[in-house]
Structure formats: C-alpha cells, structure tokens
Design a protein around this motif. Structure first.
Motif, PDB file in Angstrom:
ATOM      1  N   HIS A 197       0.844  -1.203   0.000  1.00 30.99           N
ATOM      2  CA  HIS A 197       0.000   0.000   0.000  1.00 30.99           C
ATOM      3  C   HIS A 197       0.877   1.249   0.000  1.00 30.99           C
ATOM      4  O   HIS A 197       1.516   1.560   0.995  1.00 30.99           O
ATOM      5  N   HIS A 244      -5.845  -0.048   5.920  1.00 29.04           N
ATOM      6  CA  HIS A 244      -6.107   0.354   7.312  1.00 29.04           C
ATOM      7  C   HIS A 244      -7.088  -0.529   8.086  1.00 29.04           C
ATOM      8  O   HIS A 244      -6.688  -1.297   8.936  1.00 29.04           O
ATOM      9  N   ASP A 297       2.181   2.915   3.114  1.00 27.99           N
ATOM     10  CA  ASP A 297       1.258   4.027   2.920  1.00 27.99           C
ATOM     11  C   ASP A 297       1.979   5.365   2.826  1.00 27.99           C
ATOM     12  O   ASP A 297       1.534   6.355   3.413  1.00 27.99           O
ATOM     13  N   HIS A 319      -9.406   2.306   0.528  1.00 23.14           N
ATOM     14  CA  HIS A 319      -9.174   2.507   1.962  1.00 23.14           C
ATOM     15  C   HIS A 319     -10.462   2.201   2.713  1.00 23.14           C
ATOM     16  O   HIS A 319     -11.552   2.410   2.198  1.00 23.14           O
ATOM     17  N   HIS A 322       1.364   5.395  -2.173  1.00 20.23           N
ATOM     18  CA  HIS A 322       0.841   6.390  -3.121  1.00 20.23           C
ATOM     19  C   HIS A 322       2.021   7.043  -3.852  1.00 20.23           C
ATOM     20  O   HIS A 322       2.780   7.810  -3.251  1.00 20.23           O
TER      21      HIS A 322
HETATM   22 ZN   LIG Z   1      -3.301   5.111   1.504  1.00 20.11          ZN
END
Ligand SMILES: [Zn+2]
Length: 428
Positions: free
Chosen positions: A71, A259, A310, A221, A73
């Motif tokens: 995960h 999450h 993340d 998410h 970005h």
């Molecule tokens: Zn994220």
C-alpha cells in the motif's frame, strides 16, 4: 551470479487466515540466472565455487526475497512529514496539491522513475500503488515502474466528489479510462476507488463492475479514522463502511483494503467471508493519529492481513521499519490493554514480521514465484550486509535472534544489491 550467505527461508503458517508464517535462516548459496530471471540453483552449506557476492569482515550476507509493499501512493513521495493534520485535512492541505501536479503526464512519469529508484534502493521490488485521477499520468507511471523493473499493481485513482474540482472527474469517464489500462511488463492495472468519501454510489458501482469484468486487483481505503467513518455514514446512509463496498461488488478475494482500524465484529466477519485483505499500515496510523489496528482481533476473526508503508501517510519507505512498527503497535496495545485482555493481544516476532514483508505480502499481491528462496523462483532479491562499513554489526549472525538483530538494528545502508527478475537494479 553466485551468492553465498544466510538464506532467509520461509516457514508457511499452518493456517494463513489466523497465523503469520515465519522466516528462518540457513547457511547456503544460490545462483541467479539473469537470462531467465530466476533462481537457477539453490543449495545448503558451502557454495560449489568461489561466490561473486559474499559477506565482509568475516560475517555472512543475509540473502532475502526482496520486500513487497502492499500500500503506497506514488504522487505523495514528496509530501512525507506534513505533520499536525488529521486524515481529511491532511488530504486537502498536503496531498491534493501534490496530486494536482500529475496533470502534467511528463512530471508523473519522471516522478515515478525517481520513486522507483528509491524503492529499489530500499530493497522493494513489488508494490500495490495508487497513482492519481489523471489518466495519462497513470499510464506514464505504469510505464516508468515497469521500465525500472518493478512488479505489481498500479491504479488510476477513481474520485468524483469531496475533492478539488481539478481532481474530480465524472464517474462514467473514470471507469471508462480505467478500463482501458493494460499490463505493461510486470505491472498490472488495479481498480482503485480512493475511498467511500470521495466516490459517489454510481462510481463505486462502476468500479465494482469493472473489477468483476477485469478480475483486476481492487485497492481502496477502509475505516482509517473515526471522522472519515462519520463522513461515509453521511454520504452513503446508515450502513456500515464495509457494507458500502460489499453492495458495490468491491469485496472479493482480490480486494486490498488500506487500514481497517475502526471495524466492528460484523464487518470483520464480512471481510473474512469475502476473503478480502486488510493492508495494515502502522507507520501511517501513528503519523496521522488515526488509531491503532487490532491485528490479533482481525486474524482471529479470519481476516487476512498484509503490511504497507502508505507513503506519505506513513513516512518510511523502508519495509523493515514498517515491519518493526507493526510489532511496536502490537506491543503498545498490549501495554495499554486491561489485564483481562492482555493475553489476547498478538505480538508478532521479528521472524514473523520479516516473513510478512517478503513471502506474506507477495502472496497477498498474488505474485507467483515472488517472495520465496527456492530453485525456479523469480529472482527478486535483496542482499544485505549488516557488517558493512566502519560501524557495521559484525556479530549479527551470532546473536540469539539474528533476524531480530537485523530488524531492530536496521540500517538501509546495509543493502548492497537489489535484484529484480534476476537483473541487478540497485547496487551500493
Ligand atoms: Zn493510503
């Protein structure tokens, strides 16, 4: 290329739904075949010839499957450290302005090339990653990751509400654009609705249909912060957050949910039944003060979990650090638990955490041949020399728990080489 040292082998869990596997070390060697991109041979004991790579200062190398980050970005790598904001205001103030820059597809491609170099330098060769809402930028990002040798899944972000006008698109346009993305090299497109706050019902339903038609990985998410959960209830009505995704056809065995902190038992049972996986992102949960995931409760309910950085909610690209944060999160839960609940808190060992960021995460992303050291496996490897440099740890392999010594003492400068499909893609 012949490499000798301590091999990070993997013991699979008895029951992958509720247990973590474990890494265990054995002296041995392997031969990387650049032509086929695989581990051509692997043996225990002394190497059959003089190795091309071996340890320094009398200490062995640690030879491990490369790390897998489930995960992250891509457009947020320059936004690390924007502190003091909760999730929704952090998105508005720090993240959306960074993502708006991907309107320039050349910038998106160049930034992804830079991100790929950083990932490889930290031993990560496979990812599940979010791009942005920009179609051309996403295409360039997929190409750049593929050119750098990475493996995994990348998605155009689907977002049609609750974001600046420059970052939303009509639902039909987004689904149409996402449906035209094709695999490039080792990178496959993923269906990527950002989260239920930024997606209308129409967009979620379109994403669900696309996921079922394409069989692509779905990433989104779920229940990261309480404020976000309240917003989802306002926008989508009085059903649980998990139910919003189920109704849209987005939950399945190829669904990855970032999450999953604020869940009730009904939602956990639903995730277990659908075979979906929660991507636990402990560094991000602490940075944004979102909450602390109950790993043991999720696993006991039969919910699969994996681990992600993340970036940039999480600040650290280095997967051993994320793995350590997973252990620390569990320990802090145990410290704060009442006496009656303390025994129910599962704290992973260093060997289990190492397994998670290699074999476990590779299984989650369905990357056949990745994440294991065996003859015939894909040669995605990270070569680690903890004895390296004047302040290296020359005794690491003699400690009671050598993997613990490496994980807790982790220094990214210990990585000497990263291999992706048998090719050296980073060397110190
Ligand atoms: Zn994220």
């Amino acid at each position: 290329m012949l490499i000798a040292g301590l091999l990070a082998l993997s013991d699979p869990p008895h029951d992958a739904r509720v247990e973590l596997g474990s890494a265990n070390l054995g002296f041995g060697w392997l031969r990387v075949d650049e032509q086929s991109g695989t581990i051509a041979e692997l043996g225990r004991g002394p190497a059959p010839a003089s190795p091309d790579l071996e340890g320094t200062h009398g200490a062995p190398l640690l030879i491990s499957p490369a790390f897998v980050d489930t995960h992250l970005h891509l457009p947020q790598f320059d936004s690390v450290g924007a502190d003091g904001l909760g999730l929704l205001s952090w998105l508005r103030e720090a993240v959306f302005p960074a993502e708006a820059r991907w309107a320039d597809p050349d910038f998106a491609g160049q930034m992804t090339t830079r991100v790929a170099r950083k990932l490889l330098a930290h031993g990560t060769t496979a990812v599940a990653a979010y791009a942005t809402v920009h179609h051309e930028g996403t295409r360039n990002a997929i190409r750049a990751l593929s050119d750098a040798g990475l493996r995994g899944h990348v998605g155009q972000v689907l977002m049609d509400q609750e974001a600046p006008a420059e970052l939303v698109r009509p639902a039909a346009q987004l689904v149409r654009e996402a449906s035209t993305l094709r695999p490039v090299g080792r990178i496959e497109p993923a269906v990527t609705p950002r989260f239920a706050v930024s997606c209308s019902r129409e967009l979620l339903a379109g994403a669900g249909e696309l996921a079922q038609a394409s069989r692509a990985l779905v990433q989104t998410h779920l229940s990261e912060t309480r404020e976000e959960c309240r917003r989802v209830r306002t926008l989508h009505g009085a059903v649980t957050y998990t139910e919003v995704y189920r109704r849209a056809g987005l939950l399945g065995s190829r669904t990855l949910l970032g999450h999953g902190i604020w869940l009730n038992q009904k939602e956990r049972a639903m995730l277990a039944e659908m075979g979906s996986t929660i991507a636990h992102c402990p560094t991000a949960n602490l940075f944004l003060e979102s909450g602390s995931m109950n790993l043991g409760e999720n696993r006991r309910a039969g919910v699969r979990t994996c681990l992600g950085s993340d970036i940039a909610g999480g600040s650290d690209v280095s997967m051993p650090r994320v793995a350590r944060a997973m252990i620390e999160t569990a320990k802090s839960r145990r410290l704060l638990a009442s006496a009656a609940f303390r025994a129910r808190v599962t704290v992973p060992s260093a060997a289990q955490a190492w397994w998670q960021i290699t074999t476990g995460n590779a299984c989650t992303l369905a990357l056949p041949g990745n994440g294991e050291l065996q003859a015939g496996a894909i040669a995605d490897l990270v070569i680690i020399d903890p004895a390296r440099g004047p302040e290296g740890d020359r005794e690491w392999s003699h400690r009671d728990d050598p993997i613990g010594a490496v994980l807790y003492g982790w220094d990214p400068r210990w990585i000497t080489h990263t291999f992706a499909a048998g090719k050296p893609v980073y060397s110190a």
